[in-house]
Enzyme design. Structure first.
Site, PDB file in Angstrom:
ATOM      1  CG  ASN A  90      -5.038  -2.244   9.734  1.00 38.08           C
ATOM      2  OD1 ASN A  90      -5.099  -1.895  10.911  1.00 38.08           O
ATOM      3  ND2 ASN A  90      -4.285  -3.279   9.335  1.00 38.08           N
ATOM      4  CB  SER A 113      -1.957   6.001  16.254  1.00 43.47           C
ATOM      5  OG  SER A 113      -1.162   5.840  17.409  1.00 43.47           O
ATOM      6  CE  LYS A 137      -1.448   5.034  12.270  1.00 41.27           C
ATOM      7  NZ  LYS A 137      -2.233   4.264  11.274  1.00 41.27           N
ATOM      8  CB  VAL A 183      -0.918  -0.033   1.242  1.00 44.58           C
ATOM      9  CG1 VAL A 183      -1.368   1.350   1.641  1.00 44.58           C
ATOM     10  CG2 VAL A 183      -2.108  -0.935   0.991  1.00 44.58           C
ATOM     11  CE1 TYR A 242       1.860   4.359  13.502  1.00 40.72           C
ATOM     12  CE2 TYR A 242       1.696   5.382  15.653  1.00 40.72           C
ATOM     13  CZ  TYR A 242       1.262   4.441  14.740  1.00 40.72           C
ATOM     14  OH  TYR A 242       0.239   3.591  15.067  1.00 40.72           O
ATOM     15  CB  ALA A 243       3.140  11.766  15.933  1.00 41.02           C
ATOM     16  CB  ALA A 244       3.775  13.735  10.977  1.00 44.25           C
TER      17      ALA A 244
HETATM   18  N1  LIG Z   1      -1.593  -2.095  17.881  1.00 38.01           N
HETATM   19  C1  LIG Z   1      -1.952  -0.914  18.377  1.00 38.01           C
HETATM   20  O1  LIG Z   1      -2.135  -0.749  19.602  1.00 38.01           O
HETATM   21  C2  LIG Z   1      -2.163   0.250  17.472  1.00 38.01           C
HETATM   22  C3  LIG Z   1      -2.378   1.508  18.047  1.00 38.01           C
HETATM   23  C4  LIG Z   1      -2.616   2.591  17.228  1.00 38.01           C
HETATM   24  C5  LIG Z   1      -2.657   2.424  15.864  1.00 38.01           C
HETATM   25  N2  LIG Z   1      -2.414   1.196  15.315  1.00 38.01           N
HETATM   26  C6  LIG Z   1      -2.462   1.094  13.870  1.00 38.01           C
HETATM   27  O2  LIG Z   1      -3.221  -0.047  13.494  1.00 38.01           O
HETATM   28  C7  LIG Z   1      -2.699  -0.588  12.269  1.00 38.01           C
HETATM   29  C8  LIG Z   1      -2.358  -2.065  12.460  1.00 38.01           C
HETATM   30  O3  LIG Z   1      -1.420  -2.185  13.506  1.00 38.01           O
HETATM   31  P1  LIG Z   1      -0.976  -3.594  14.111  1.00 38.01           P
HETATM   32  O4  LIG Z   1      -0.665  -3.332  15.546  1.00 38.01           O
HETATM   33  O5  LIG Z   1      -1.939  -4.662  13.734  1.00 38.01           O
HETATM   34  O6  LIG Z   1       0.428  -3.787  13.367  1.00 38.01           O
HETATM   35  P2  LIG Z   1       1.137  -5.079  12.736  1.00 38.01           P
HETATM   36  O7  LIG Z   1       2.548  -4.670  12.522  1.00 38.01           O
HETATM   37  O8  LIG Z   1       0.856  -6.290  13.547  1.00 38.01           O
HETATM   38  O9  LIG Z   1       0.369  -5.237  11.342  1.00 38.01           O
HETATM   39  C9  LIG Z   1       0.542  -4.317  10.288  1.00 38.01           C
HETATM   40  C10 LIG Z   1       0.375  -5.056   8.994  1.00 38.01           C
HETATM   41  O10 LIG Z   1       0.535  -4.126   7.929  1.00 38.01           O
HETATM   42  C11 LIG Z   1       1.322  -4.743   6.933  1.00 38.01           C
HETATM   43  N3  LIG Z   1       1.976  -3.743   6.108  1.00 38.01           N
HETATM   44  C12 LIG Z   1       3.045  -2.972   6.393  1.00 38.01           C
HETATM   45  N4  LIG Z   1       3.359  -2.193   5.365  1.00 38.01           N
HETATM   46  C13 LIG Z   1       2.453  -2.472   4.384  1.00 38.01           C
HETATM   47  C14 LIG Z   1       2.242  -1.970   3.067  1.00 38.01           C
HETATM   48  N5  LIG Z   1       3.017  -1.012   2.530  1.00 38.01           N
HETATM   49  N6  LIG Z   1       1.221  -2.476   2.354  1.00 38.01           N
HETATM   50  C15 LIG Z   1       0.422  -3.444   2.867  1.00 38.01           C
HETATM   51  N7  LIG Z   1       0.585  -3.962   4.095  1.00 38.01           N
HETATM   52  C16 LIG Z   1       1.585  -3.467   4.852  1.00 38.01           C
HETATM   53  C17 LIG Z   1       2.311  -5.600   7.696  1.00 38.01           C
HETATM   54  O11 LIG Z   1       2.896  -6.593   6.863  1.00 38.01           O
HETATM   55  C18 LIG Z   1       1.418  -6.153   8.784  1.00 38.01           C
HETATM   56  O12 LIG Z   1       0.799  -7.354   8.395  1.00 38.01           O
HETATM   57  C19 LIG Z   1      -1.504   0.288  11.899  1.00 38.01           C
HETATM   58  O13 LIG Z   1      -1.927   1.315  11.026  1.00 38.01           O
HETATM   59  C20 LIG Z   1      -1.115   0.890  13.239  1.00 38.01           C
HETATM   60  O14 LIG Z   1      -0.407   2.086  13.086  1.00 38.01           O
HETATM   61  C21 LIG Z   1      -2.163   0.112  16.091  1.00 38.01           C
END
Ligand SMILES: NC(=O)c1ccc[n+]([C@@H]2O[C@H](COP(=O)([O-])OP(=O)(O)OC[C@H]3O[C@@H](n4cnc5c(N)ncnc54)[C@H](O)[C@@H]3O)[C@@H](O)[C@H]2O)c1
Length: 293
Positions: free
Chosen positions: A89, A142, A159, A63, A155-157
Site C-alpha cells: 500500500n 488507482s 499504478k 519500501v 503515478y499512472a504508469a
Molecule cells: N486515497 C485515495 O483515494 C487513493 C486512491 C487511489 C490509490 N490510492 C493508493 O492507496 C495507497 C495509500 O494512499 P493514502 O491515500 O492512504 O496516502 P497517504 O499519503 O495518506 O499514506 C501513504 C503512506 O505511505 C507512506 N509511505 C510513503 N513512502 C513510503 C515508503 N517508501 N515506504 C513505506 N511507507 C511509505 C507514507 O508515509 C504514508 O504513511 C497509496 O498507494 C495510494 O497511491 C489512494
C-alpha cells in the site's frame, strides 16, 4: 470474517488507508506487521492495535529496496511464525505535467509504488511457496492507473504496472494457491486532500462531522478509509479463495469490478496493412475515452 491464525504485512500503514487496513485486519484476528517510512506514525499504529488487544509489530523502513521487503517478511516469520497476506500500500505523489516532470519525480514514484510492490511481493512469495499453504497478495492500484490522469505520468504508469503485475502473478502463482488481486481504492486521506476538487469536501466533512454527501459516496465512489478496509479483510480471508487476477474498485458506497484491456474491434487485410489502407479503414471502432473524469 475471521482471520485468526493469519499473519499479514501492510506497507505504508502509518496513516491513511494503510492504517485502516492494518487496524481492520488486526480487528478480524490477524497478527500484523505494520510498515511505514514514518517511524513515529507506524509506532503509534502498532500501539493502537496492541492497546485494543490485537497483535502488531512496527517496522520503520522505506519500501522500494529489497532489503526492506526481506526485513518485513523476516519480521512476520520471527514474531508470528508465518506469513499469509502481503498488502503493498505504501505510496507517494509527485504530480507534474510531462514537460515539467524531473527524473527525480519519475524515479521516486516508480521506486515506492512499482518497485516496492515488486520487491515486497517477491519476498512474500518466496516464503509463501516454501510454507506451502497458499497466501494472498493484495496490491494497491488507482483509478489513475486504469484511465490515466492529468499530471500523473509517474503515478499512472506505476499504478497501471501494478495491475499488469497482478494479472501476471495470478498466472504464475495459481499452482501455489497464492491469489493476487489489485484494489482500486478511493477515500478521503492526506493524499486525496492534495487534489483541489476533493479538498473542500473533505474539510467540510471533517468540520461538520457529517459523512461525505451521498452523491460523492455513490457517483464519485469516495468515502472513508474504513469503507475500503472491508475489501482488504475480505480478500485476506478464506472466503476469497477463488478470486484472483482481478482489479476491484471500492470507495464510499461503491464496489466495482474493472474490466481488463481486450481487443474490442478487429479488421483483417489480406497480406497485411499498408499505411494508406489503415487511413482508409480508420476508425475501426468507437474510439475509447481516457482520463479520470
Ligand atoms: N486515497 C485515495 O483515494 C487513493 C486512491 C487511489 C490509490 N490510492 C493508493 O492507496 C495507497 C495509500 O494512499 P493514502 O491515500 O492512504 O496516502 P497517504 O499519503 O495518506 O499514506 C501513504 C503512506 O505511505 C507512506 N509511505 C510513503 N513512502 C513510503 C515508503 N517508501 N515506504 C513505506 N511507507 C511509505 C507514507 O508515509 C504514508 O504513511 C497509496 O498507494 C495510494 O497511491 C489512494
Amino acid at each position: 470474517m475471521d482471520l485468526e491464525g493469519k499473519v499479514a504485512v501492510v506497507t505504508g500503514a502509518g496513516r491513511g488507508l494503510g492504517r485502516a487496513y492494518a487496524e481492520a485486519l488486526a480487528a478480524a484476528g490477524a497478527a500484523v506487521v505494520v510498515n511505514d517510512v514514518d517511524a513515529e506514525g507506524v509506532a503509534q499504529v502498532a500501539k493502537a492495535i496492541t492497546d485494543r488487544g490485537g497483535r502488531a509489530t512496527a517496522v520503520a523502513a522505506p519500501v522500494g529496496p529489497t532489503a526492506t521487503a526481506n526485513r518485513l517478511v523476516e519480521t512476520a516469520v520471527r514474531e508470528y511464525g508465518r506469513l499469509d497476506v502481503m498488502v503493498t500500500n505504501a505510496g507517494i505523489l509527485r504530480d507534474r505535467v510531462l514537460w515539467k516532470m524531473s527524473d527525480d519525480d519519475f524515479d521516486a514514484v516508480i521506486d515506492v509504488h512499482l518497485r516496492g510492490t515488486f520487491t515486497c511481493a517477491r519476498a512474500a512469495v518466496a516464503h509463501m511457496r516454501a510454507q506451502g499453504t497458499g497466501g494472498r497478495l493484495i496490491l494497491i492500484s488507482s483509478p489513475a492507473g486504469q484511465r490515466g490522469n492529468f499530471g500523473q505520468t509517474n503515478y499512472a504508469a506505476a499504478k497501471a504496472g501494478i495491475v499488469a503485475m497482478a494479472r501476471t502473478w495470478a498466472m504464475e502463482l495459481a499452482k501455489a494457491e497464492v491469489t493476487v488481486n489489485a484494489v482500486v481504492p478511493v477515500a478521503a486521506t492526506e493524499m486525496t486532500r492534495t487534489i483541489p476538487a476533493f479538498a473542500a469536501l473533505i474539510e467540510e466533512s471533517e468540520r461538520t462531522g457529517q459523512p461525505l454527501p451521498d452523491q460523492v459516496r455513490k457517483q464519485d465512489g469516495m468515502g472513508t478509509v474504513e469503507d475500503v478496509a472491508s475489501l482488504i479483510v475480505f480478500l485476506a480471508s478464506d472466503a476469497s479463495d477463488a478470486i484472483t487476477g482481478q482489479a476491484i474498485g471500492i470507495g464510499g458506497d461503491k464496489l466495482s469490478l474493472w474490466s481488463h484491456p481486450t481487443e474490442k474491434a478487429v479488421r483483417y487485410a489480406d497480406g497485411g496493412w499498408t499505411a494508406e489502407a489503415i487511413a482508409d479503414a480508420w476508425p475501426i471502432g468507437e474510439p475509447e475515452t481516457y482520463g479520470v473524469q
